[in-house]
Design an enzyme around this catalytic site. Structure first.
Site, mmCIF file in Angstrom:
data_model
loop_
_atom_site.group_PDB
_atom_site.id
_atom_site.type_symbol
_atom_site.label_atom_id
_atom_site.label_comp_id
_atom_site.label_asym_id
_atom_site.label_seq_id
_atom_site.Cartn_x
_atom_site.Cartn_y
_atom_site.Cartn_z
ATOM 1 N N ARG A 63 -28.737 2.756 36.606
ATOM 2 C CA ARG A 63 -27.293 3.591 36.961
ATOM 3 C C ARG A 63 -26.205 3.782 35.666
ATOM 4 O O ARG A 63 -26.286 5.088 34.810
ATOM 5 C CB ARG A 63 -26.634 3.018 37.419
ATOM 6 C CG ARG A 63 -26.284 2.742 39.027
ATOM 7 C CD ARG A 63 -26.145 0.871 40.051
ATOM 8 N NE ARG A 63 -27.067 -0.085 38.628
ATOM 9 C CZ ARG A 63 -28.559 -0.030 39.525
ATOM 10 N NH1 ARG A 63 -28.423 1.013 40.951
ATOM 11 N NH2 ARG A 63 -29.851 -0.522 39.191
ATOM 12 N N THR A 64 -26.301 3.596 34.632
ATOM 13 C CA THR A 64 -26.087 3.317 33.358
ATOM 14 C C THR A 64 -26.249 4.193 32.503
ATOM 15 O O THR A 64 -25.679 6.059 31.975
ATOM 16 C CB THR A 64 -25.127 2.395 32.634
ATOM 17 O OG1 THR A 64 -25.341 0.991 33.142
ATOM 18 C CG2 THR A 64 -24.224 2.198 31.668
ATOM 19 N N LYS A 92 -39.290 -3.283 13.667
ATOM 20 C CA LYS A 92 -40.001 -3.749 12.326
ATOM 21 C C LYS A 92 -38.946 -4.817 11.609
ATOM 22 O O LYS A 92 -38.703 -4.669 10.249
ATOM 23 C CB LYS A 92 -39.383 -2.486 11.188
ATOM 24 C CG LYS A 92 -41.202 -1.420 12.517
ATOM 25 C CD LYS A 92 -41.389 -0.422 11.565
ATOM 26 C CE LYS A 92 -41.120 0.830 12.575
ATOM 27 N NZ LYS A 92 -41.392 2.361 12.149
ATOM 28 N N ARG A 113 -26.129 0.135 25.133
ATOM 29 C CA ARG A 113 -26.059 -1.426 25.440
ATOM 30 C C ARG A 113 -27.427 -2.386 24.733
ATOM 31 O O ARG A 113 -28.268 -2.189 24.029
ATOM 32 C CB ARG A 113 -26.996 -1.263 27.037
ATOM 33 C CG ARG A 113 -27.444 -2.603 27.656
ATOM 34 C CD ARG A 113 -28.142 -1.636 29.303
ATOM 35 N NE ARG A 113 -26.268 -1.710 29.844
ATOM 36 C CZ ARG A 113 -26.956 -1.794 31.053
ATOM 37 N NH1 ARG A 113 -28.237 -2.212 32.142
ATOM 38 N NH2 ARG A 113 -25.737 -1.567 32.085
ATOM 39 N N HIS A 141 -18.866 -4.828 29.675
ATOM 40 C CA HIS A 141 -19.421 -3.242 30.394
ATOM 41 C C HIS A 141 -18.352 -2.814 30.606
ATOM 42 O O HIS A 141 -17.976 -3.049 32.227
ATOM 43 C CB HIS A 141 -20.163 -3.563 32.343
ATOM 44 C CG HIS A 141 -21.386 -3.036 32.108
ATOM 45 N ND1 HIS A 141 -21.667 -1.522 31.219
ATOM 46 C CD2 HIS A 141 -21.946 -2.693 33.045
ATOM 47 C CE1 HIS A 141 -21.845 -0.949 32.172
ATOM 48 N NE2 HIS A 141 -22.666 -1.923 33.272
HETATM 49 N N1 CP Z 1 -24.341 -1.489 36.845
HETATM 50 C C1 CP Z 1 -25.030 -1.303 36.370
HETATM 51 O O1 CP Z 1 -24.863 -1.381 34.643
HETATM 52 O O2 CP Z 1 -26.525 -0.850 36.329
HETATM 53 P P1 CP Z 1 -27.374 -0.724 35.307
HETATM 54 O O3 CP Z 1 -27.985 -1.773 34.997
HETATM 55 O O4 CP Z 1 -28.734 0.043 35.730
HETATM 56 O O5 CP Z 1 -27.352 0.259 34.592
#
Ligand code: CP
Length: 314
Positions: A63-64, A92, A113, A141
């Site tokens: 999603r993100t 590395k 991320r 998040h």
């Molecule tokens: N909600 C969320 O962060 O989903 P993903 O891990 O698929 O990005």
């Protein structure tokens, strides 16, 4: 808003959050006009023209990553993508800091991320270009919290006065930590915590809610959550972050039987992906809004990108 979006604390106040939400509303309105009239072009279609956004995902995501990349495409920008840590020079031994210092020369913003709690903070510290946290370890998040409350606002008309039950893994689930911080910008918020035993919300967030005057009630089971709560926010056990074999998601599964006790107005939310804590037998229930939540990631992330890249008035 601060230069980076590392945590909800980078959003100064409620008005800044509302400004993002209004911008997301306007982006959606423009796209609706475009869909209805082939000769109409959204005022945002070229807002990120000639801007490059680096998408650095050191952890898996559906999603993100896709919603950020869709957001950049819809704004006319370009995406430089790294969807797999093993394809970057971190394997590395390159540090996060050196990776960011390098990418700064190729892009106008970074979406990142990472599995380490302080990773995105470290990235922002050395970056001259905006860094957006797309999920950092167990900690934050922020864009997920924004899309969560954008969805509530869209469906309920407001966030003030919201009562919300947080279920599941409140210890390692970063979405609930950011959500609590974002909720604190609003008035008269009631939180019902229904964690699995051993996966309770860390003390710092409990203290934070107390300091901000948010009402918190612990529930030992779904049955203890008031049936008139406005939203049930379920989360999966974050098994990638700890040895979670002793925990069973079926113990707190929201299914059709459990949901039948709740009001017709109780929304069922989840950041997804789901495991066994959310029954598929409620997918067609109008109260189940988790896919709508995920889809709202696109306009909300468009609004975040435009704001951080100073294109909010495009
Ligand atoms: N909600 C969320 O962060 O989903 P993903 O891990 O698929 O990005």
């Amino acid at each position: 808003m601060n230069k980076h979006l590392v945590s909800i604390k980078d959003i100064k106040d409620r008005e800044e959050a509302e400004k993002l939400f209004r911008l997301a509303d306007d982006i959606r309105a423009e796209e609706r006009k475009e869909a209805l009239n082939p000769r109409y072009t959204s005022g945002y279609a070229n807002a990120l023209k000639r801007k490059q956004v680096a998408s650095l995902f050191f952890e898996p995501s559906t999603r993100t990553r896709f919603s950020f990349e869709s957001a950049v495409n819809k704004l006319g920008g370009d995406i430089l993508t790294m969807s797999n840590a093993s394809s970057s020079s971190t394997v590395k031994g390159e540090s996060i800091e050196d990776t960011i210092r390098t990418i700064m020369g190729y892009a106008d913003a970074i979406v990142m991320r990472h599995s380490e709690d302080d990773s995105v903070e470290r990235a922002a510290r050395v970056s001259d270009i905006p860094v957006i946290n797309a999920g950092s370890g167990t900690k934050q998040h922020p864009t997920q919290a924004l899309l969560d409350l954008y969805t509530v606002r869209q469906l309920k008309g407001q966030i003030d006065g919201l009562s919300i039950a947080l279920l599941g893994d409140l210890k390692y689930g970063r979405t609930t930590h950011s959500l609590v911080e974002l909720l604190s910008l609003y008035e008269k918020i009631k939180v019902f915590g229904c964690p699995l035993k051993g996966l309770e919300m860390p003390q710092q967030y409990m203290d934070f809610m107390g300091e901000r005057g948010m009402e918190y009630t612990h529930c030992n089971s779904i049955e203890e959550i008031p049936s008139i709560v406005h939203a049930l926010y379920s989360t999966r056990i974050q098994r990638e972050r700890f040895e979670g074999k002793d925990f069973k998601d079926s113990d707190y599964c929201i299914d059709a039987k459990k949901l039948s006790r709740f009001s017709d107005n109780t929304l069922v939310m989840h950041p997804l992906p789901r495991n066994g804590e959310l029954g598929t037998d409620i997918d067609n229930d109008p109260r189940a809004i988790y896919f709508k939540q995920a889809h709202n990631g696109v306009p909300v992330r468009q609004a975040v990108l435009l704001t951080l890249l100073d294109r909010g008035n495009a």
